[in-house]
Design an enzyme around this catalytic site. Sequence first.
Site, short mmCIF file in Angstrom:
data_model
loop_
_atom_site.label_atom_id
_atom_site.label_comp_id
_atom_site.label_asym_id
_atom_site.label_seq_id
_atom_site.Cartn_x
_atom_site.Cartn_y
_atom_site.Cartn_z
N CYS A 2 0.83 -1.20 0.00
CA CYS A 2 0.00 0.00 0.00
C CYS A 2 0.86 1.25 0.00
CB CYS A 2 -0.91 0.00 1.23
SG CYS A 2 -1.92 -1.46 1.41
N ARG A 27 4.40 -0.60 -6.33
CA ARG A 27 4.33 -1.39 -5.09
C ARG A 27 3.24 -2.45 -5.14
NH1 ARG A 27 6.65 2.00 -0.65
NH2 ARG A 27 5.28 0.95 0.82
N TRP A 74 -3.60 -2.50 -1.18
CA TRP A 74 -3.47 -3.93 -1.49
C TRP A 74 -4.28 -4.65 -0.43
CZ3 TRP A 74 -1.11 -8.32 0.83
CH2 TRP A 74 -0.88 -9.39 -0.04
N ASN A 99 -1.54 2.05 5.95
CA ASN A 99 -0.79 0.87 5.51
C ASN A 99 -0.57 -0.02 6.72
OD1 ASN A 99 -0.57 2.18 3.08
ND2 ASN A 99 1.63 2.51 3.18
N GLY A 100 -0.63 -1.33 6.52
CA GLY A 100 -0.37 -2.25 7.62
C GLY A 100 -1.62 -3.00 8.04
N GLU A 478 14.10 -19.74 -8.47
CA GLU A 478 13.79 -18.38 -8.91
C GLU A 478 13.06 -18.39 -10.25
OE1 GLU A 478 13.74 -14.13 -8.83
OE2 GLU A 478 13.83 -15.71 -7.31
N LYS A 482 9.37 -16.78 -10.85
CA LYS A 482 9.07 -15.77 -11.86
C LYS A 482 7.91 -16.22 -12.76
CE LYS A 482 11.80 -12.62 -10.69
NZ LYS A 482 11.43 -13.04 -9.33
N GLU A 485 4.62 -16.06 -10.85
CA GLU A 485 4.27 -14.69 -10.46
C GLU A 485 3.54 -13.95 -11.57
OE1 GLU A 485 7.33 -12.64 -7.31
OE2 GLU A 485 8.12 -13.06 -9.30
N HIS A 501 12.09 -39.10 -6.35
CA HIS A 501 11.50 -39.22 -5.02
C HIS A 501 10.11 -38.58 -4.96
CE1 HIS A 501 15.12 -40.93 -3.26
NE2 HIS A 501 15.81 -40.00 -3.90
N LYS A 600 4.88 -5.20 -4.52
CA LYS A 600 6.33 -5.07 -4.66
C LYS A 600 7.03 -5.08 -3.31
CE LYS A 600 10.23 -4.34 -6.74
NZ LYS A 600 10.85 -5.46 -7.48
#
Length: 605
Positions: A2, A27, A74, A99-100, A478, A482, A485, A501, A600
């Site tokens: 946010c 963000r 967000w 925010n939070g 990674e 990506k 995402e 396995h 972000k």
Amino acid sequence: MCGIVGAVALRDITPVLVEGLRRLEYRGYDSCGVALLHDGVLTRSRSTARVAELQAQIKQSALGGSIGISHTRWATHGAPVTANAHPHFSRDEVAVVHNGIIENYESIRAELKRAGYEFVTDTDTEVIAHLVHQLYRGDLLTAVRRAVSRFTGAYAIAVMHKAEPQRLVGARHGSPLVVGLGEGENFLASDALALAGTTDQIIYLEDGDVVDIELRRVQIVDAAGVAVERAVHTVKVAAGGAELGPYQHYMQKEIFEQPRAISDTIESIESITPEQFGDGASAVFAEVDSVLILACGGSYHTALAAKIWLESIARVPTQVEISSEYRYRDSVPNARTLVVVVSQSGETADTLAALKHAQSLGMKRTLGILNVATSAMARETRMQFITRAGVEISVASTKAFTTQLVALFLLTLTLAKQRGLLDEAAERKHIRALRHLPAALQAVLALEPQVIAWSQQFAHKDHALFLGRGLHYPMALEGALKLKEITYIHAEAYPAGELKHGPLALVTDQMPVVIVAPNDALVEKLKSNMQEVRARGGQLYAFADADTRIEPAPGMHVIRMPEHYGALSPILHVVPLQLLAYHTALARNTDVDKPRNLAKSVTVE
């Protein structure tokens, strides 16, 4: 996550608020809004679309005012709908952005309902507006201070009251908040970037601070209510860093900025010295007998690679912890441990909390690998290495990831040299390799047309598997991160030796299997794992070094990497994985820079 922008001035500050939100779009958010006070009346406009749509609404409604607050949200509590978008009002007298997360909001909400307050949202934030309204007795600062003393959780807030038309009050605990100073006007924001082009005079508030902002005065009190002075920093935010330029998306721009970002990060490195990590680092490193790295998301993957470097090159026992898990389990502290936190923003809530937890256990030797020199982690750690990736806008991190790897490799070399394990010849060799990285990366970026061809095949898949071994398993992790995402394709990564396995049960001709295949000591083992996939009809897509003798064949697709790069090979191999995710997202027509449900800078738990 946010974003907050607030302003009090003698001019119409609507353009400042909207431009600030635009700068904070990177963000991540799912709604946005602005509230303005004009002629004693609070008005607002909110949208579940982008900031551009909000700007159009404001223009159509002819909103304006010399004091206001704005927000990108967000969603945490309540769906991303207009009713839940900030700012929130209380009886058309108090406006709040937040925010939070207020963890004890339910008990406060029940209390306020009994007092006659009507709740019209599903958010935790609405309790802030109503509580400030209930506590207001003619002084907004006092009301806000009394309100925040009731809260449990993390917050950064900005509040205004219609009865005080030239006054804005902010408070922070666990979420970042800055003050911007102007001439006859002052500002509040969650990120200095939001104020770029408006002011470069920035005050970073500390946990527990409450700030009282008026036209020509800014007063800060700490958690105890004592007036305090906080340093004013001149912060030159390169506005161009947030501009897209000739690229289609920020992610594309940032992938191609990696040679420059790495070159800038190592620009002043002529030799391996502890002082690159801060004054007194030599004495600190001499006392260290182990390393603990705390990180989240992609930064966690860089830490996994660093563990292998640190143990094989520097011979330092190293532990890597996911930040959000570390602080909630019993661990065995060691006062001689070097605690390393890795974060692009330096504000990641889980990592910041994990750092403070480690410090509370007596581990005071702390180092931040960060991209923002003015961040909370930079202030909380004893030593810092600031990467020079520049502003990273896309939610999916790329250049911050590779510059973190460079910084962690430099840390490895520094500890190895301190322990007598790096002679002059080896040091010169490693520095030459680091300096050649930008050119080597340019050669990797030239593979983009081949990656685009692969992306057309991936675009129609629902699942993908990524495999790597040793140093390259974290790069497989990674690559999978990506892909999921930004393309929303379900992707998983495994050490290739784990294939039989369990994961082998997933392999069919509809499951693309991406192989990270450098010419290292494990390449023959990796080839055996690849044969296991081919025998089950799987489609292999290998990024293979030239001398691996991995050749194209039916069911075997190969992109040849330009050169093997030894210990630094992960930095080269991760780049085509970034390109694969980017171009697959393009082919699937997803929102590349702002993927759904993600942010972000994750400033809440």
